[in-house]
Structures are given as structure tokens and as C-alpha cells.
Design a protein around this motif. Sequence first.
Motif, PDB file in Angstrom:
ATOM      1  N   ASN A 224       0.930  -1.120   0.146  1.00 21.12           N
ATOM      2  CA  ASN A 224       0.046   0.082  -0.045  1.00 21.12           C
ATOM      3  C   ASN A 224       0.946   1.244   0.019  1.00 21.12           C
ATOM      4  OD1 ASN A 224       0.928   0.325   2.666  1.00 21.12           O
ATOM      5  ND2 ASN A 224      -0.793  -1.093   3.429  1.00 21.12           N
ATOM      6  N   ASP A 225       0.465   2.361   0.030  1.00 17.19           N
ATOM      7  CA  ASP A 225       1.092   3.550  -0.020  1.00 17.19           C
ATOM      8  C   ASP A 225       2.303   3.601   1.455  1.00 17.19           C
ATOM      9  OD1 ASP A 225       0.007   4.598  -2.002  1.00 17.19           O
ATOM     10  OD2 ASP A 225      -1.615   5.740  -0.993  1.00 17.19           O
ATOM     11  N   LEU A 226       1.890   3.234   2.262  1.00 14.08           N
ATOM     12  CA  LEU A 226       2.874   2.928   3.496  1.00 14.08           C
ATOM     13  C   LEU A 226       4.040   2.238   3.293  1.00 14.08           C
ATOM     14  CD1 LEU A 226       3.492   3.818   6.400  1.00 14.08           C
ATOM     15  CD2 LEU A 226       2.379   2.117   7.261  1.00 14.08           C
ATOM     16  N   THR A 227       3.760   0.958   2.806  1.00 13.37           N
ATOM     17  CA  THR A 227       4.983   0.225   2.709  1.00 13.37           C
ATOM     18  C   THR A 227       5.611   0.652   1.328  1.00 13.37           C
ATOM     19  OG1 THR A 227       3.416  -1.232   1.196  1.00 13.37           O
ATOM     20  CG2 THR A 227       3.890  -1.622   3.553  1.00 13.37           C
ATOM     21  N   PHE A 228       5.034   0.927   0.265  1.00 17.17           N
ATOM     22  CA  PHE A 228       5.691   1.457  -0.944  1.00 17.17           C
ATOM     23  C   PHE A 228       6.594   2.679  -0.571  1.00 17.17           C
ATOM     24  CE2 PHE A 228       6.030   4.650  -4.221  1.00 17.17           C
ATOM     25  CZ  PHE A 228       6.584   3.909  -5.137  1.00 17.17           C
ATOM     26  N   GLY A 229       6.262   3.635   0.128  1.00 16.97           N
ATOM     27  CA  GLY A 229       6.964   4.845   0.731  1.00 16.97           C
ATOM     28  C   GLY A 229       8.306   4.541   1.543  1.00 16.97           C
ATOM     29  N   LEU A 230       7.842   3.432   2.306  1.00 20.84           N
ATOM     30  CA  LEU A 230       8.850   3.052   3.234  1.00 20.84           C
ATOM     31  C   LEU A 230      10.282   2.196   2.284  1.00 20.84           C
ATOM     32  CD1 LEU A 230       7.216   1.732   6.406  1.00 20.84           C
ATOM     33  CD2 LEU A 230       8.379   4.011   6.362  1.00 20.84           C
ATOM     34  N   VAL A 231       9.715   1.413   1.494  1.00 20.46           N
ATOM     35  CA  VAL A 231      10.648   0.569   0.768  1.00 20.46           C
ATOM     36  C   VAL A 231      11.436   1.574  -0.318  1.00 20.46           C
ATOM     37  CG1 VAL A 231      10.825  -1.270  -1.024  1.00 20.46           C
ATOM     38  CG2 VAL A 231       9.275  -1.693   0.899  1.00 20.46           C
ATOM     39  N   PHE A 232      10.508   2.461  -0.843  1.00 22.64           N
ATOM     40  CA  PHE A 232      11.324   3.229  -1.878  1.00 22.64           C
ATOM     41  C   PHE A 232      12.444   4.198  -0.971  1.00 22.64           C
ATOM     42  CE2 PHE A 232      10.369   5.575  -5.938  1.00 22.64           C
ATOM     43  CZ  PHE A 232      10.627   4.446  -6.599  1.00 22.64           C
ATOM     44  N   ALA A 233      11.917   4.680  -0.008  1.00 23.25           N
ATOM     45  CA  ALA A 233      12.898   5.538   0.640  1.00 23.25           C
ATOM     46  C   ALA A 233      14.442   4.889   1.011  1.00 23.25           C
ATOM     47  CB  ALA A 233      12.342   6.176   2.061  1.00 23.25           C
ATOM     48  N   ALA A 234      13.900   3.342   1.604  1.00 23.69           N
ATOM     49  CA  ALA A 234      15.273   2.678   1.955  1.00 23.69           C
ATOM     50  C   ALA A 234      15.936   2.319   0.474  1.00 23.69           C
ATOM     51  CB  ALA A 234      14.578   1.365   2.456  1.00 23.69           C
ATOM     52  N   VAL A 235      15.222   2.243  -0.589  1.00 28.78           N
ATOM     53  CA  VAL A 235      15.884   1.877  -1.925  1.00 28.78           C
ATOM     54  C   VAL A 235      16.877   3.181  -2.189  1.00 28.78           C
ATOM     55  CG1 VAL A 235      15.543   2.087  -4.413  1.00 28.78           C
ATOM     56  CG2 VAL A 235      14.467   0.354  -3.039  1.00 28.78           C
ATOM     57  N   ALA A 236      16.383   4.362  -1.933  1.00 33.00           N
ATOM     58  CA  ALA A 236      17.112   5.610  -2.154  1.00 33.00           C
ATOM     59  C   ALA A 236      18.481   5.471  -1.219  1.00 33.00           C
ATOM     60  CB  ALA A 236      16.357   6.821  -1.849  1.00 33.00           C
ATOM     61  N   GLY A 237      18.294   5.114  -0.074  1.00 38.36           N
ATOM     62  CA  GLY A 237      19.436   5.113   0.958  1.00 38.36           C
ATOM     63  C   GLY A 237      20.392   4.009   0.404  1.00 38.36           C
ATOM     64  N   ILE A 238      20.093   2.821   0.007  1.00 37.66           N
ATOM     65  CA  ILE A 238      20.773   1.873  -0.564  1.00 37.66           C
ATOM     66  C   ILE A 238      21.550   2.460  -1.941  1.00 37.66           C
ATOM     67  CG2 ILE A 238      20.901  -0.314  -2.044  1.00 37.66           C
ATOM     68  CD1 ILE A 238      18.312  -1.069   0.002  1.00 37.66           C
ATOM     69  N   MET A 239      20.879   2.958  -2.726  1.00 32.25           N
ATOM     70  CA  MET A 239      21.731   3.605  -3.922  1.00 32.25           C
ATOM     71  C   MET A 239      22.741   4.518  -3.600  1.00 32.25           C
ATOM     72  SD  MET A 239      18.399   3.487  -6.477  1.00 32.25           S
ATOM     73  CE  MET A 239      19.027   4.429  -7.727  1.00 32.25           C
ATOM     74  N   VAL A 240      22.441   5.577  -2.620  1.00 35.84           N
ATOM     75  CA  VAL A 240      23.285   6.386  -2.133  1.00 35.84           C
ATOM     76  C   VAL A 240      24.565   5.757  -1.910  1.00 35.84           C
ATOM     77  CG1 VAL A 240      23.779   8.430  -0.801  1.00 35.84           C
ATOM     78  CG2 VAL A 240      21.685   8.368  -2.147  1.00 35.84           C
ATOM     79  N   TYR A 241      24.347   5.014  -1.021  1.00 37.44           N
ATOM     80  CA  TYR A 241      25.571   4.135  -0.325  1.00 37.44           C
ATOM     81  C   TYR A 241      26.246   3.631  -1.248  1.00 37.44           C
ATOM     82  CZ  TYR A 241      28.397   1.374   3.048  1.00 37.44           C
ATOM     83  OH  TYR A 241      29.368   0.684   3.790  1.00 37.44           O
ATOM     84  N   ILE A 242      25.723   2.829  -2.112  1.00 37.17           N
ATOM     85  CA  ILE A 242      26.500   2.005  -3.129  1.00 37.17           C
ATOM     86  C   ILE A 242      27.199   2.950  -4.102  1.00 37.17           C
ATOM     87  CG2 ILE A 242      26.306   1.081  -5.408  1.00 37.17           C
ATOM     88  CD1 ILE A 242      23.679  -0.573  -4.054  1.00 37.17           C
ATOM     89  N   SER A 243      26.692   4.140  -4.457  1.00 37.28           N
ATOM     90  CA  SER A 243      27.490   5.227  -5.086  1.00 37.28           C
ATOM     91  C   SER A 243      28.695   5.596  -4.310  1.00 37.28           C
ATOM     92  CB  SER A 243      26.340   6.406  -5.598  1.00 37.28           C
ATOM     93  OG  SER A 243      25.289   5.893  -6.381  1.00 37.28           O
ATOM     94  N   ILE A 244      28.496   6.075  -3.070  1.00 32.90           N
ATOM     95  CA  ILE A 244      29.651   6.627  -2.543  1.00 32.90           C
ATOM     96  C   ILE A 244      30.699   5.768  -1.955  1.00 32.90           C
ATOM     97  CG2 ILE A 244      30.088   8.027  -0.334  1.00 32.90           C
ATOM     98  CD1 ILE A 244      27.506   9.186  -0.533  1.00 32.90           C
ATOM     99  N   ASP A 245      30.384   4.488  -1.488  1.00 35.40           N
ATOM    100  CA  ASP A 245      31.320   3.392  -1.170  1.00 35.40           C
ATOM    101  C   ASP A 245      31.887   2.638  -2.033  1.00 35.40           C
ATOM    102  OD1 ASP A 245      32.264   2.016   1.465  1.00 35.40           O
ATOM    103  OD2 ASP A 245      30.944   0.289   0.066  1.00 35.40           O
ATOM    104  N   GLU A 246      31.090   2.644  -3.260  1.00 37.16           N
ATOM    105  CA  GLU A 246      31.686   1.752  -4.222  1.00 37.16           C
ATOM    106  C   GLU A 246      31.943   2.314  -5.669  1.00 37.16           C
ATOM    107  OE1 GLU A 246      30.450  -2.499  -6.633  1.00 37.16           O
ATOM    108  OE2 GLU A 246      29.205  -1.749  -4.954  1.00 37.16           O
ATOM    109  N   LEU A 247      30.886   2.814  -6.217  1.00 33.52           N
ATOM    110  CA  LEU A 247      31.182   3.588  -7.540  1.00 33.52           C
ATOM    111  C   LEU A 247      32.387   4.336  -7.566  1.00 33.52           C
ATOM    112  CD1 LEU A 247      27.605   3.450  -8.759  1.00 33.52           C
ATOM    113  CD2 LEU A 247      29.128   1.472  -9.068  1.00 33.52           C
ATOM    114  N   LEU A 248      32.266   5.568  -6.985  1.00 30.36           N
ATOM    115  CA  LEU A 248      33.319   6.466  -6.989  1.00 30.36           C
ATOM    116  C   LEU A 248      34.707   6.095  -6.638  1.00 30.36           C
ATOM    117  CD1 LEU A 248      31.238   9.653  -5.517  1.00 30.36           C
ATOM    118  CD2 LEU A 248      31.725   9.107  -7.949  1.00 30.36           C
ATOM    119  N   PRO A 249      34.708   5.392  -5.690  1.00 28.64           N
ATOM    120  CA  PRO A 249      36.018   4.874  -5.113  1.00 28.64           C
ATOM    121  C   PRO A 249      36.812   3.881  -6.330  1.00 28.64           C
ATOM    122  CG  PRO A 249      34.825   4.994  -3.371  1.00 28.64           C
ATOM    123  CD  PRO A 249      33.953   5.014  -4.507  1.00 28.64           C
ATOM    124  N   ALA A 250      35.803   3.145  -6.903  1.00 30.74           N
ATOM    125  CA  ALA A 250      36.302   2.350  -8.127  1.00 30.74           C
ATOM    126  C   ALA A 250      36.578   3.167  -9.375  1.00 30.74           C
ATOM    127  CB  ALA A 250      35.095   1.372  -8.440  1.00 30.74           C
TER     128      ALA A 250
END
Length: 279
Positions: A224-250
Amino acid sequence: MDISLNSVLFAFGLTLFAGLSTGIGSLLGFMSKKFNPKFLAGALGFSAGVMIYVSFIEIFVKARDSLESVLGEKGGYVGTVTAFFAGVALIAIIDKLIPDAENPHEMKIVKTYSEGAHCKISERQTEESARLMRMGIFSALAIAIHNFPEGLATFMSGLSNHTLGISIAAAIAIHNIPEGLAVSAPIYYATKNRKKAFWLSFASGLSEPVGALLGFFILRPFFNDLTFGLVFAAVAGIMVYISIDELLPAAEEYGEHHIAIGGLIAGMIVMAASLLLFA
């Protein structure tokens, strides 16, 4: 919220494409004479730019809108921020639990492998083929674990917006290329078997679509809108971490600082332009 079968199939197809791009890394290694590390540096920077921009400008905003419709303005904003950092914490914990030698974020072997199929990795790394084989297998397992949340990120993006999903899938695919190298390089040097190295590298990406399906079917009864919002926000956090921790150093490891940053800015510009065109 209603989700059509076509949307699910489209999102899954994007996730499958992104995950199996680990096989491209193997092929680039085997065709290393034609492989330009500086090009990969720019591509990795580009991928980071796409993921960072879209996480803050598109995904975070969509998550907040979804949560505000359920929790109100302040509650929705607090929920979005909390879920965002929960996503960061999740991928950071996964990263921490995997030893450096097997961690795809510590891809010390990749640069050497990409510079020539016949060069020595190092005396320490070539002492025993069994140890190299173990390194490759554990790299595959580590990448499989990392790819679970990445698969969910790609899937959720494709489910929300087709244009957004395509952009994220392309960015994830680019960043899976050096991970594929990290798996295939030690296995190839241990076995001298190109097919085995390729298929194990290729298979390591399967956890991405598997992660997407598991996440979807576990969450589907509560979607529903609640679970979608929570999961989507967590997805944003995951992607930012991957970018800073992995992609840019590589990216900086493969090329030069300005190539990586140029790729980063270019990724943001292209993502911004695509969102404006399809708005």
C-alpha cells in the motif's frame, strides 16, 4: 496501490538485465587488449551520478509523497528520512559482515586483470590456484549477497516509473561490470578455464532478480502507500551508499579524479534531462 502484471514483468526484466551484466565484466576481461580502464572510470562515475541524482530528486520525493498521504506532512517526512537511513544502515551492515578479501567493494584484483590476460596478478595471489579459486567463489557469494538489495532497488524503480526503472537498471548494470571481473579473474587464473570463469561470474548476478522477486512476494500482501513509501525511501538510501562507497572509489581507481567527477556530473545531467523530457 494497484500493480499490473505488465508492470511487474517489465520491472523484473530490467532487474534481470542489470543483474546478469556481471557476465559483461568477464567478457571485457577476456578481451582485455581492447579494454580501456579510463572508459570504465567514466562509466562508473556516470553510474554514480545517475543513482545519486535520482535518489534525492526522484525516489526520495516519491517516497515522501506516498508516506505523507498516509502519515501527514510531518509524519511522512520523518518516515521517509528514517527509512532512507535504514536503507543506508542495511547495505552498510551487509558490507561490514563480508571480509575485505571477498568483498566486491574491495576489488584489488580487477585493475590488474583488465590490463592484460597474461600479466601476473602478484606473487602472493598466484602461489596457489586453490586459494585463487576460493577467492573467486567467495567473491561470487559476496556479490550475490550485495545484489539482493540492489535487485529490489531496480525492481521497485521499474515498478514505480518505466523511465526511472530503465535509468536505474542501466546504472546498476554498469556498476556490476567490475564485480563480474572480480569473480572471473581469480577463477580463470586458478583453472585456466574461460567458460567456468564466465558462467560463475554470470551466475553471481542471478541473486539480483531473485532478490527482487523475494522482496516483491514478501511485501505484496502488505503493499500500500505506506509500505511503498518506506521501501522506496530505503531504496534511495541503498543507492546513495553504493554510489559513495563503491562506484566513486572504483572510478578513481581505474582512471583519474577528473574523469570520475566528469562522469558523475554527466550522469546527473543526463538523468535530469531524461526526467524533464518524460515528465
